[in-house]
Design a protein around this motif. Sequence first.
Motif, PDB file in Angstrom:
ATOM      1  N   ALA A 181       0.837  -1.206   0.000  1.00 14.57           N
ATOM      2  CA  ALA A 181       0.000   0.000   0.000  1.00 14.57           C
ATOM      3  C   ALA A 181       0.871   1.255   0.000  1.00 14.57           C
ATOM      4  O   ALA A 181       0.615   2.216  -0.745  1.00 14.57           O
ATOM      5  N   LYS A 182       1.902   1.265   0.806  1.00 12.58           N
ATOM      6  CA  LYS A 182       2.803   2.429   0.862  1.00 12.58           C
ATOM      7  C   LYS A 182       3.510   2.640  -0.471  1.00 12.58           C
ATOM      8  O   LYS A 182       3.728   3.784  -0.904  1.00 12.58           O
ATOM      9  N   GLU A 183       3.856   1.551  -1.150  1.00 10.95           N
ATOM     10  CA  GLU A 183       4.494   1.668  -2.461  1.00 10.95           C
ATOM     11  C   GLU A 183       3.562   2.333  -3.473  1.00 10.95           C
ATOM     12  O   GLU A 183       4.023   3.025  -4.384  1.00 10.95           O
ATOM     13  N   LYS A 184       2.270   2.116  -3.322  1.00 12.98           N
ATOM     14  CA  LYS A 184       1.292   2.697  -4.230  1.00 12.98           C
ATOM     15  C   LYS A 184       0.728   4.019  -3.717  1.00 12.98           C
ATOM     16  O   LYS A 184      -0.189   4.589  -4.303  1.00 12.98           O
ATOM     17  N   ASP A 185       1.270   4.522  -2.603  1.00 12.86           N
ATOM     18  CA  ASP A 185       0.809   5.773  -1.992  1.00 12.86           C
ATOM     19  C   ASP A 185      -0.656   5.674  -1.552  1.00 12.86           C
ATOM     20  O   ASP A 185      -1.420   6.617  -1.656  1.00 12.86           O
ATOM     21  N   VAL A 186      -1.026   4.488  -1.061  1.00 12.89           N
ATOM     22  CA  VAL A 186      -2.391   4.250  -0.590  1.00 12.89           C
ATOM     23  C   VAL A 186      -2.388   4.196   0.940  1.00 12.89           C
ATOM     24  O   VAL A 186      -1.567   3.494   1.540  1.00 12.89           O
ATOM     25  N   THR A 187      -3.306   4.925   1.557  1.00 11.05           N
ATOM     26  CA  THR A 187      -3.431   4.948   3.012  1.00 11.05           C
ATOM     27  C   THR A 187      -4.541   4.002   3.452  1.00 11.05           C
ATOM     28  O   THR A 187      -5.658   4.076   2.931  1.00 11.05           O
ATOM     29  N   VAL A 188      -4.243   3.127   4.414  1.00  7.49           N
ATOM     30  CA  VAL A 188      -5.227   2.167   4.915  1.00  7.49           C
ATOM     31  C   VAL A 188      -5.828   2.688   6.217  1.00  7.49           C
ATOM     32  O   VAL A 188      -5.105   2.984   7.177  1.00  7.49           O
ATOM     33  N   ASN A 189      -7.147   2.828   6.251  1.00  6.83           N
ATOM     34  CA  ASN A 189      -7.873   3.251   7.447  1.00  6.83           C
ATOM     35  C   ASN A 189      -8.713   2.078   7.945  1.00  6.83           C
ATOM     36  O   ASN A 189      -9.348   1.379   7.145  1.00  6.83           O
ATOM     37  N   THR A 190      -8.713   1.847   9.247  1.00 10.25           N
ATOM     38  CA  THR A 190      -9.425   0.705   9.800  1.00 10.25           C
ATOM     39  C   THR A 190     -10.550   1.154  10.724  1.00 10.25           C
ATOM     40  O   THR A 190     -10.393   2.103  11.489  1.00 10.25           O
ATOM     41  N   ILE A 191     -11.676   0.454  10.644  1.00 11.96           N
ATOM     42  CA  ILE A 191     -12.840   0.751  11.484  1.00 11.96           C
ATOM     43  C   ILE A 191     -13.230  -0.533  12.216  1.00 11.96           C
ATOM     44  O   ILE A 191     -13.691  -1.501  11.608  1.00 11.96           O
TER      45      ILE A 191
END
Length: 384
Positions: A181-191
């Motif tokens: 995810a970091k390589e693709k500049d994607v931020t993971v948010n968890t609920i």
Amino acid sequence: MKTLSKSLVLAMAVLSLTACNANNKKQDVAIHTITTKHHTPNKQFIKVALLLDTSNSMDGLIDQAKAQLWEIVNELSYAKCGNGKPNLQIALYEYGNDRLNSEEGHIRQVLAFSDDLDEISKELFSLTTNGGNEYCGQVIQTSLNQLNWGNNPDDLKLIFIAGNEPFTQGRVNYKDASVNAKEKDVTVNTIFCGDYNQGISTYWKDGADLTQGDYMAINHNKATVHIASPYDDEILQLNIKLNKTYIAYGSRGKEKQMMQAKQDMNASGYSKANAVSRTVSKSSHLYKNSKWDLVDAVADDNLEINDLEEDALPDVLKNKTPEEIKSYIAKMKQERETVQQQIQELNKKRKAYIAEKQKGSENGLENAMTKAIKTQAKKKEYTW
């Protein structure tokens, strides 16, 4: 985890907001009865992937998400990047459902990235729950592999995953998915649906921390608080006028117009206030229907009037000259803009009224998601 994901994530999806200057892909109008041309918006995108757990016993959360979807979209519609308003794309996945293929990790892509809010609403309302195994790391990795995240560094790329089982389940390690995810500049948010500390002990917070995302815990059984306003009836009357400005064309035009009406009904099924929220969304720049509505298609340069075939036209425009068709479209465009402006003006008064009455009665999911998106949007210099 339970079905919390469904609507919850959907709601998020709604949340997804807009962005500044994007490398948007050219889109074709998928109607074989017309000839179209490509159009590339010069705006950035917020891309949101909603990963929803559709295993058993999260019906309360799903209802909460469905009920709050449009208010989330409305809040995101106010986002700005410089002088521009970002676009929004939402993708939807379900996971943890026994009806899904076990060899694929009980995971299904419900919808790839889309700006069709009616389609997103339709798919959210169609989700059903069933017991299963919830593999958070695998569904995150699957969404990273399958979706077109693009390479524009100005895009805001977000994953929202909702559930209540340990984040460590499954054969794909969530830490490895976070690296990708970091390589693709994607931020993971968890609920996490449940106790805040329990979510920490089952690694939901760690799943967000690894990409500098937000960890949230909500009470998924809390009923959504709908606050009526003195402006609701007038806004709903304007929605009737707004719907009359749509000119369905092509092989799927009537079908999509019926879907629009169906999603109006789905929203009103929760409350009058929710139907009002959807109407406000329909008056914003995020509500786009260029693939089936002539007004939006012409405004987005997605088709040439002279190339329209007779079979693609609605009855009201059959046997008309290109000049007459253009005149009618221009008239509907003007009427739509007038109605949308009236809705926006009434909504300002509605928001002020609700803010006064809402003290101490906040909606958990809506507020949690909006806060997370605004926090991360600041990194891309978005403002409200």
